[in-house]
Design an enzyme around this catalytic site. Structure first.
Site, PDB file in Angstrom:
ATOM      1  N   HIS A 297      85.122  45.605 121.804  1.00  0.00           N
ATOM      2  CA  HIS A 297      84.762  46.713 120.897  1.00  0.00           C
ATOM      3  C   HIS A 297      85.008  46.337 119.442  1.00  0.00           C
ATOM      4  O   HIS A 297      85.308  47.186 118.622  1.00  0.00           O
ATOM      5  CB  HIS A 297      85.552  47.980 121.251  1.00  0.00           C
ATOM      6  CG  HIS A 297      85.585  48.271 122.709  1.00  0.00           C
ATOM      7  ND1 HIS A 297      84.572  48.956 123.352  1.00  0.00           N
ATOM      8  CD2 HIS A 297      86.477  47.921 123.675  1.00  0.00           C
ATOM      9  CE1 HIS A 297      84.861  49.037 124.651  1.00  0.00           C
ATOM     10  NE2 HIS A 297      85.995  48.408 124.865  1.00  0.00           N
TER      11      HIS A 297
ATOM     12  N   GLU B  10      72.233  34.334 110.124  1.00  0.00           N
ATOM     13  CA  GLU B  10      71.531  35.622 110.183  1.00  0.00           C
ATOM     14  C   GLU B  10      70.128  35.430 110.769  1.00  0.00           C
ATOM     15  O   GLU B  10      69.639  36.258 111.544  1.00  0.00           O
ATOM     16  CB  GLU B  10      71.440  36.226 108.781  1.00  0.00           C
ATOM     17  CG  GLU B  10      72.801  36.693 108.268  1.00  0.00           C
ATOM     18  CD  GLU B  10      72.857  36.782 106.748  1.00  0.00           C
ATOM     19  OE1 GLU B  10      71.942  37.371 106.148  1.00  0.00           O
ATOM     20  OE2 GLU B  10      73.820  36.255 106.161  1.00  0.00           O
TER      21      GLU B  10
ATOM     22  N   SER C 203      73.056  33.054  96.126  1.00  0.00           N
ATOM     23  CA  SER C 203      72.441  34.331  95.770  1.00  0.00           C
ATOM     24  C   SER C 203      71.738  34.167  94.437  1.00  0.00           C
ATOM     25  O   SER C 203      72.155  33.368  93.597  1.00  0.00           O
ATOM     26  CB  SER C 203      73.515  35.412  95.673  1.00  0.00           C
ATOM     27  OG  SER C 203      73.118  36.430  94.771  1.00  0.00           O
TER      28      SER C 203
END
Ligand code: ARG
Length: 467
Positions: free
Chosen positions: A166, A297, A284
Site C-alpha cells: 500500500h 516514466e 528541464s
C-alpha cells in the site's frame, strides 16, 4: 482486349483484370499495406522459396522454372538487404511486390510461383514465421535486461531496503531481492511470449485448399514447422497466434512499466534510494537543477502501446465470420507497433539499469526510521517462538506500537519493562532480535530475502543467463 481493360493493364495494376476502372485512390490508400508488411520481406521470400521447391518436387512446375524462381528470389532478398528494393505504387502488399519484381527479373516463370497458393495462406504463413523470429529477438533483449539486473544484484544486492505494501513501508528486504523479483517476473513473462513453429498454413489456399497435388508436409518441413495445419479454413481465418504472442509482449511491457514506476520513486528526493547517471537523466527547460527520470516514466507510458496492440489483435478478430477478411490485414500494424514499443523499452531499461547508483545509507535510513516500525512483525514472531499464539502476539505488539508512537520512539528503544508490560513472554533477548540484519537472516525459508538466499539466487541466475 477492350480499350478500358488495356488502360487498367497499362498502369501495371495486378488483380485489376476484371475491372473496367482503376482503383479509386481512397480505396487504394486504405487497402495498400506494403509500407507496413514490407517488414516481413524475409519471411515472404522464404515462404515462396519453399513453395516453389515443393511445386517442382511434385512436378507441378518444372525444375528449371523452380531454379529460376529461387534464384530470382535470392536476388530480391539481396535487394532488400542492400536497401535497394524499389516498391511500386501498384504493389498492394509485400506479397505482390515480391511477385511483381520476380516476374520482372525472370519473366514468365515468375508468374508460375502463385500456382496452388493464395495470399491468404501466404500471409498467414509469413506471419507465423515472423512471430517465431520475433519471439526469439524479444527473448534475447529480455535476457539482456535480466543480465543487468543480476549484475546489479551481485554488486549492491546486500544493501538493506524497505519493501512496501500500500506504498507504506512494510518490512526490510535486500535490494538484491527486489532486483531479482524483476528478473523472475521477466522470466515468467517471456514464457508467455514464446512462439514455436507448429502448424504451417501454407497450402490452405484462399481457404478451401487447392486442386493441385501439393505436398504440405514438405513445405511445412522446409520452413521449420512441425506439421501442416489440419484445416484450410482455420488456417486462413485465425490470427490467434499473433494475438497470443502480442499478449505475451504486453506482459513484458507491463513488467517494465512497473520497473519504471519503481525507478521514478527510487530516484525521487523523497526516497533518494538511487541516482541515474547523467546519460540516462533528462533536464528541464526552465528549472536548471532538474534531473528527471523521463526514461522510467516512458517505460510506464509506452507499455500502453503494447497492451493496446494486444487488445487490437483480439478485437480485429472479434465477431468475424469464418474465412479471410481484409480486417485481418490490420494485424500487422498492431503486432509491429507492439514490437517497436517493446524493443525501445527494453533498450532504455537496459541503459538506465546499466547506469544507476544506489544509496545504501538512504535505504537503510528508511528501514531504521523509528516511526516506520518495520520490525514489528519480528517482535510478534519473537513471542510466537516462546509459544504465544500468533494472533495474541500480534495484538500485544500492536499495543506496544501504539505506545511507542505516542512516545515518538521506535520499538527497539522501549525498555524491557515496557515489552514485559504488554506480554510476559518477552525477555532480555528481544532487543537483539529487533535489528534489520536479524530479521533478514531469519527469513531463510525458500524464496525469502535472507542474504544467503539472495546470494544463491544471484548465482543461479548468473549461470542461467550465461551465453
Ligand atoms: N495483405 C493482406 C493481409 O495482410 C494479404 C492478402 C490477402 N488479400 C486478399 N485480398 N485476400 O492480410
Amino acid at each position: 482486349m477492350g480499350a478500358r481493360k488495356k488502360k487498367a493493364k497499362k498502369k501495371g495494376a495486378m488483380l485489376r483484370g476484371r475491372f473496367a476502372a482503376r482503383i479509386h485512390p481512397a480505396l487504394d490508400g486504405i487497402n495498400r499495406s506494403y509500407d507496413i508488411d514490407c517488414r516481413m520481406w524475409a519471411e515472404d521470400i522464404c515462404g515462396s522459396m519453399a513453395h516453389a521447391t515443393m511445386l517442382a518436387e511434385q512436378d507441378i512446375i518444372s525444375n528449371a522454372a523452380a531454379r529460376r524462381i529461387v534464384r530470382g528470389l535470392e536476388e530480391i532478398a539481396g535487394e532488400f538487404e542492400a536497401g535497394t528494393f524499389k516498391a511500386k505504387k501498384t504493389d498492394e502488399d509485400i506479397h505482390m511486390a515480391v511477385e511483381r519484381r520476380l516476374t520482372e527479373l525472370i519473366g514468365k516463370d515468375g508468374a508460375r510461383l502463385h500456382t496452388g497458393r493464395s495470399r491468404n495462406d501466404q500471409v498467414a504463413t509469413d506471419l507465423r514465421l515472423y512471430l517465431h523470429a520475433l519471439s526469439l529477438r524479444v527473448a534475447e533483449a529480455v535476457r539482456d535486461v535480466q543480465r543487468v539486473l543480476v549484475a546489479l544484484a551481485e554488486r549492491d544486492g546486500e544493501m538493506v531496503m524497505p519493501f512496501y505494501t500500500h506504498m507504506q513501508r512494510a518490512q526490510p528486504v535486500l535490494l538484491g531481492h527486489a532486483l531479482l523479483a524483476y528478473v523472475e517476473m521477466l522470466a515468467r513473462d517471456i514464457t508467455h511470449a514464446h512462439y514455436a513453429l507448429e502448424e504451417c498454413p501454407l497450402g490452405a489456399g484462399a481457404g478451401a485448399g487447392t486442386s493441385f497435388p501439393i505436398n504440405r508436409k514438405l513445405t511445412a518441413k522446409l520452413l521449420g514447422f512441425k506439421r501442416p495445419s489440419a484445416n484450410s479454413l482455420e488456417a486462413v481465418s485465425s490470427r490467434s497466434d499473433a494475438a497470443r504472442v502480442t499478449a505475451g509482449l504486453a506482459g513484458v511491457a507491463v513488467t517494465l512499466s512497473r520497473l519504471g514506476a519503481d525507478l521514478v520513486l527510487w530516484t525521487s528526493r523523497e526516497f533518494g534510494f538511487a541516482r541515474l547517471g547523467d546519460a540516462v537523466s533528462t533536464g528541464s527547460s526552465i528549472m536548471p537543477q532538474k534531473r528527471n527520470p523521463d526514461g522510467a516514466e516512458l517505460l510506464r507510458a509506452k507499455a500502453t502501446r503494447v497492451t493496446s496492440a494486444s487488445q487490437r489483435l483480439f478485437e480485429i478478430q472479434r465477431g468475424l465470420p469464418l474465412g479471410y477478411f481484409k480486417d485481418l490485414q490490420e494485424d500487422k500494424s498492431a503486432l509491429f507497433e507492439a514490437e517497436d514499443a517493446l524493443m525501445e523499452m527494453l533498450d532504455v531499461a537496459e541503459a538506465m539499469l546499466g547506469d544507476i547508483a544506489f544509496d545504501a545509507d538512504r535505504m537503510r535510513a528508511a528501514v531504521e526510521d523509528p516511526s516506520g516500525f518495520l520490525l514489528a512483525t519480528e517482535a510478534a514472531d519473537f513471542l510466537v517462538r516462546k509459544g504465544v499464539p500468533f494472533r495474541e502476539a500480534h495484538e500485544s505488539v500492536a499495543a506496544l506500537v501504539r505506545e511507542a508512537e505516542e512516545a515518538g520512539a521506535g520499538l527497539e528503544s522501549l525498555g524491557l519493562d515496557r515489552f514485559r508490560a504488554v506480554h510476559s513472554a518477552f525477555d532480555k533477548s528481544i532487543h537483539a532480535a529487533l535489528t534489520p540484519e536479524g530479521a533478514l537472516r531469519a527469513r531463510r525459508a525458500f524464496g525469502g530475502p535472507s542474504p544467503a538466499n539472495v546470494k544463491r539466487a544471484v548465482r543461479r541466475w548468473r549461470n542461467m543467463l550465461l551465453d
